[in-house]
Scaffold this motif. Structure first.
Motif, PDB file in Angstrom:
ATOM      1  N   CYS A   1       0.861  -1.181   0.000  1.00  0.00           N
ATOM      2  CA  CYS A   1       0.000   0.000   0.000  1.00  0.00           C
ATOM      3  C   CYS A   1       0.896   1.229   0.000  1.00  0.00           C
TER       4      CYS A   1
ATOM      5  N   VAL B   1      -1.901  -1.577  -3.700  1.00  0.00           N
ATOM      6  CA  VAL B   1      -3.013  -0.662  -3.442  1.00  0.00           C
ATOM      7  C   VAL B   1      -2.518   0.762  -3.680  1.00  0.00           C
TER       8      VAL B   1
ATOM      9  N   PRO C   1      -5.730   3.208   3.149  1.00  0.00           N
ATOM     10  CA  PRO C   1      -5.766   1.790   3.547  1.00  0.00           C
ATOM     11  C   PRO C   1      -6.718   1.546   4.714  1.00  0.00           C
TER      12      PRO C   1
ATOM     13  N   THR D   1     -10.552  -1.653   2.422  1.00  0.00           N
ATOM     14  CA  THR D   1      -9.515  -1.760   1.385  1.00  0.00           C
ATOM     15  C   THR D   1      -8.567  -2.918   1.672  1.00  0.00           C
TER      16      THR D   1
ATOM     17  N   LEU E   1       3.416  -0.945   4.124  1.00  0.00           N
ATOM     18  CA  LEU E   1       2.741   0.347   4.096  1.00  0.00           C
ATOM     19  C   LEU E   1       3.802   1.412   3.837  1.00  0.00           C
TER      20      LEU E   1
END
Length: 625
Positions: free
Chosen positions: A4, A28, A59, A63, A77
């Motif tokens: 993400c 993502v 996020p 999601t 992340l």
């Protein structure tokens, strides 16, 4: 693997996990309208790539579930906002308590607290070595070792273990072994292969194909016809280089500082003009006083006008009319001139203070590293270069930059000036330097400095950080084509940091990933206990061709490397393992030992999952891809 993010690090990490590590990846992104999003979308549309794409602004829990975090092995992340990364990490722990988390954080202290909080939430307080734990990384910290290695000894992928830095270096066909070589990592498919990470190499099958982790017999016989990828220690090379280069010669501190003080700032045109005007006014008033006020002795003709201009004298109420008129006139002149005098004096004093804060290198310095830019990355690079014994000359135009105080504390020559000016680079003795590191935040300024230096010193080793990865690749190709005999390396921080993030996503036992032609090598740190392939065997007997090789042996004390704190922090290894990087081949590995291994992907799977090898030794899978 789920990524993400919203910038170039997400793209580079997806490429690393897909092309180098062979992982299934879901990315993502907020959108595909920007450059990095478009590149990830292109990966998703490639039929040969397993990269999946999911669009979402943040996020949130919905999601994360849609991206498959519930069944994912790892989640990275990599947003540029620490708050967004923290929120996503906390939600991910709720969605999947066993997912391996890799979180990008710019604030080190906050990252340490977050790491321990998430590990407690997963019930890992008593065993931080589990692969389901959390790793917090800073892309700046992870890029520093490779920047330092590139500036010190040239290009090559790096590996950092407990404060030591190693790199993979290519030895061309026929090159004799070096004393710094620790192990043969691969026999390359091309006899003159300069870049082991290149994808433009021969197929890896057949006699001329690449051989990852070959046996000693194969490595010996092919060294005359094929290039070899060797592992060597950068810090050892740095020590040798420091011993060969001349140190700064001690000189009288007072003499050196007086010689370098910028006295010429007090001869600026502004200051000369203002004080010249003041002198002309004083001369005129002194002449008028002598003619009309009839003051005696003569020195009063100068002294009294000066007192009047600075409003320091008594009112001339009892004196002649001419004297009173001249006093009033001097007062008005003082009102007009004094602000100019004060402003010019303050400007000159400030310029003198700023310039005197600089500490240029001595005239006999050569073979040093010129470092331009003392921001977040530059400061950590400066600290690492000094720790490895390199001579450094730093340039930074902002006296408030975070690295300026460090340079002064370490006694490193420092120029607080604009490096785009040729005279500044000359004062840094760039003609006599061995390397140039350009790490400012302005891509255009970085390129200007590199081109200027290439004109004055075509042979200097240049390493520059550029934020745009495509621009960095274009600059590197162009400069290498223009100066084929010089080493130029232009990389973005995201490209340098991606391998460390990828290694963390694959598990804390993975120290690094090194691409080798169409394959890759993984460097792992494992405890011997519980691994029948290692325990009770000698270093020689534990070797498996094309699968793993023991590089170093030490005592199994404390957590595994990389499992205690934020990457790059001083508390990374509270209980160090003193590894022997040249272990005797007859040394028997015991349950109390810890080893650093170079492995293929297949070899790592065997070690971590306990899958038994076939009787033929697993030659059917070379571990490529």
């Amino acid at each position: 693997m789920v990524i993400c993010g919203d910038d170039g690090l997400a793209h580079r990490l997806a490429v690393e996990l897909d092309a180098v590590c062979g992982e299934m990846v879901t990315v993502v992104l907020p959108s595909t309208s920007d450059e990095h999003g478009a590149r990830i979308a292109a990966l998703h549309q490639d039929p040969d790539s397993p990269v999946e794409l999911h669009l979402s602004a943040r996020p949130d829990e919905r999601t994360l579930r849609a991206a498959g975090v519930e069944r994912a092995a790892a989640l990275a992340l990599t947003y540029r906002d620490d708050q967004v990364n923290m929120t996503g990490a906390l939600l991910a722990r709720t969605v999947n308590p066993s997912v391996r988390l890799v979180v990008r954080m710019f604030d080190r202290e906050r990252g340490r607290h977050l790491e321990r909080l998430l590990d407690r939430a997963a019930g890992l307080c008593d065993d931080l070595g589990e692969d389901t734990s959390t790793t917090v990384l800073s892309d700046a910290d992870t890029a520093v070792p490779e920047l330092v290695a590139a500036a010190a000894v040239g290009h090559g992928h790096t590996l950092q273990v407990e404060g030591k830095v190693f790199r993979g270096v290519v030895r061309r066909a026929g090159t004799p072994p070096h004393t710094t070589d620790l192990a043969t990592l691969a026999v390359l498919s091309g006899a003159h292969q300069d870049d082991p990470a290149s994808q433009d190499s021969a197929e890896t099958t057949g006699e001329d194909g690449i051989r990852l982790l070959p046996d000693d017999r194969t490595a010996y016989h092919r060294q005359f016809t094929h290039g070899r990828l060797m592992l060597e220690e950068v810090s050892h090379l740095a020590a040798e280089q420091t011993a060969r280069t001349r140190r700064f010669r001690p000189r009288s501190w007072v003499r050196a500082r007086l010689a370098h003080l910028p006295w010429k700032v007090f001869l600026s045109h502004q200051l000369v003009a203002v004080y010249g005007a003041l002198a002309a006014v004083v001369a005129g008033l002194s002449t008028a006083t002598a003619l009309f006020a009839d003051e005696r002795p003569w020195w009063k003709n100068v002294y009294l006008p000066l007192l009047d201009i600075f409003t320091m004298g008594d009112p001339a109420t009892e004196e002649s009319v001419a004297r009173r008129v001249l006093q009033l006139l001097a007062g008005f002149v003082g009102l007009a001139v004094l602000p100019l005098v004060v402003a010019a004096t303050v400007n000159a004093t400030d310029a003198f203070r700023t310039a005197s804060a600089s500490h240029p290198p001595d005239d006999d310095v050569d073979g040093h590293i010129v470092l331009v830019g003392l921001g977040m990355v530059g400061t950590r690079v400066l600290d690492r270069l000094h720790a490895t014994g390199h001579q450094v000359v730093a340039i930074e135009r902002d006296p408030r930059a975070r690295g300026v105080a460090l340079a002064r504390r370490l006694g490193i020559p420092l120029l607080l000036e604009d490096a785009t000016e040729p005279a500044v680079l000359e004062r840094a003795r760039v003609r006599q330097s061995g390397s140039l590191l350009v790490l400012t935040r302005d891509d255009g300024q970085n390129l200007d400095i590199v081109m200027a230096v290439r004109e004055t010193n075509p042979a200097v080793r240049v390493v520059t950080r550029l934020y745009d990865d495509a621009f960095a690749a274009t600059v590197q190709r162009t400069l290498r084509a223009s100066y084929p005999d010089a080493l130029t390396r232009s990389r973005s921080v995201s490209a340098l940091a991606a391998p460390s993030f990828a290694a963390a996503m694959m598990g804390r036992h993975v120290l690094g990933v090194m691409p080798v032609e169409r394959g890759s090598l993984l460097f792992t740190c494992v405890d011997v206990a519980g691994h029948p392939e290692l325990e009770g065997r000698s270093v020689h007997e534990a070797f498996r061709e094309n699968e793993w090789r023991v590089l170093a042996v030490g005592a199994a004390r404390g957590p595994l490397p990389g499992s205690a704190a934020v990457e790059g922090s001083d508390t990374l290894h509270p209980d160090r393992t003193d590894f022997d990087w040249r272990p005797a081949q007859g040394r028997v590995l015991a349950a109390g030992d810890r080893v650093v291994l170079a492995t293929t992907r297949r070899g790592l799977d065997v070690l971590m999952t306990g899958v038994r090898l076939r009787p033929d030794g697993g030659e059917g899978d070379s571990g490529l891809g």
